[in-house]
Design an enzyme around this catalytic site. Structure first.
Site, PDB file in Angstrom:
ATOM      1  N   CYS A  40       0.633  -1.041  -0.071  1.00 23.09           N
ATOM      2  CA  CYS A  40      -0.168  -0.018  -0.164  1.00 23.09           C
ATOM      3  C   CYS A  40       0.860   1.245  -0.049  1.00 23.09           C
ATOM      4  CB  CYS A  40      -0.772   0.027   1.286  1.00 23.09           C
ATOM      5  SG  CYS A  40      -2.080  -1.514   1.482  1.00 23.09           S
ATOM      6  N   ASP A  41       0.374   2.183  -0.548  1.00 23.19           N
ATOM      7  CA  ASP A  41       0.953   3.587  -0.390  1.00 23.19           C
ATOM      8  C   ASP A  41      -0.275   4.791  -0.178  1.00 23.19           C
ATOM      9  OD1 ASP A  41       4.026   4.804  -0.695  1.00 23.19           O
ATOM     10  OD2 ASP A  41       2.228   6.322  -1.618  1.00 23.19           O
TER      11      ASP A  41
END
Length: 215
Positions: A78-79
């Site tokens: 994720c980011d």
């Protein structure tokens, strides 16, 4: 296509993130991922569109770990990026930058976008997907003193957008519209759907209650 969901098998679950908040979130949801940090250098990706930036970074982080793996596994990367004043904002990095960010954000709203990359490797075949989760966040009209004190804790410097809702910054968020988990850094409902779409039953990722790791 990935095929029918798997059932009843131990699954190697990998979180490609060094974020303690994401790890704690997955653990509280009954999962016990191993952590493999991507080491991907975020600064090499430039994209003025916040949603595209978050998705690209999530994919790059995930793929950098996928290249090091073999066998069967499920990987999550994720980011998060804050969209504010029409621009993408990541971690402030410094105390002064956090102060300046909060002086602009107070009493206003931003959108926290989290890109999610999920890869399923099974029987020598890799299937992956990338999707975005977006949550609107309203910030309190905090004082200069509160901003300075918050920045002095070091918390806002280390997190996307310069705030959290599961730490000291939670008192400075007056409302959210959308998935609160997404603001922490990983949307559980979105990841569940992505896993299902890639052919894995979500409940197969749960560990037995006696084996749960609490954070």
């Amino acid at each position: 296509t990935p095929g029918a969901p798997t059932t009843g098998a131990d699954v190697r679950l990998i979180l490609a993130s060094k974020s303690p908040a994401r790890l704690a979130l997955l653990r509280r949801a009954g999962l016990a991922p191993e952590v493999i940090v991507s080491g991907f250098e975020e600064s090499q990706i430039r994209n003025p569109v916040p949603i595209d930036l978050a998705m690209t970074l999530a994919r790059c982080k995930g793929e950098s770990v996928v290249r090091r793996l073999d066998g069967d596994y499920i990987l999550i990367a994720c980011d998060s990026v804050l969209e504010f004043e029409g621009r993408a904002h990541g971690k402030p990095g410094t105390e002064q930058a956090a102060i300046e960010r909060w002086q602009r954000m107070r009493a206003r709203e931003g959108i926290l976008h989290t890109g999610h990359y999920v890869a399923v490797s099974r029987a020598s075949a890799l299937h992956d997907s990338v999707r975005i989760g977006s949550t609107t966040v309203a910030f309190a009209d905090v004082s200069d003193g509160e901003i300075a004190a918050y920045a002095a804790t070091g918390e806002p410097q280390r997190v996307a957008g310069g705030f959290t809702i599961d730490g000291r910054g939670g008192a400075f968020v007056t409302s959210i519209s959308g998935d609160p988990f997404n603001v922490i850094g990983l949307s559980l409902p979105l990841v569940r759907q992505m896993v299902i779409d890639l052919g894995v039953a979500w409940q197969d990722l749960w560990v037995p209650p006696d084996d749960e790791v609490t954070a």
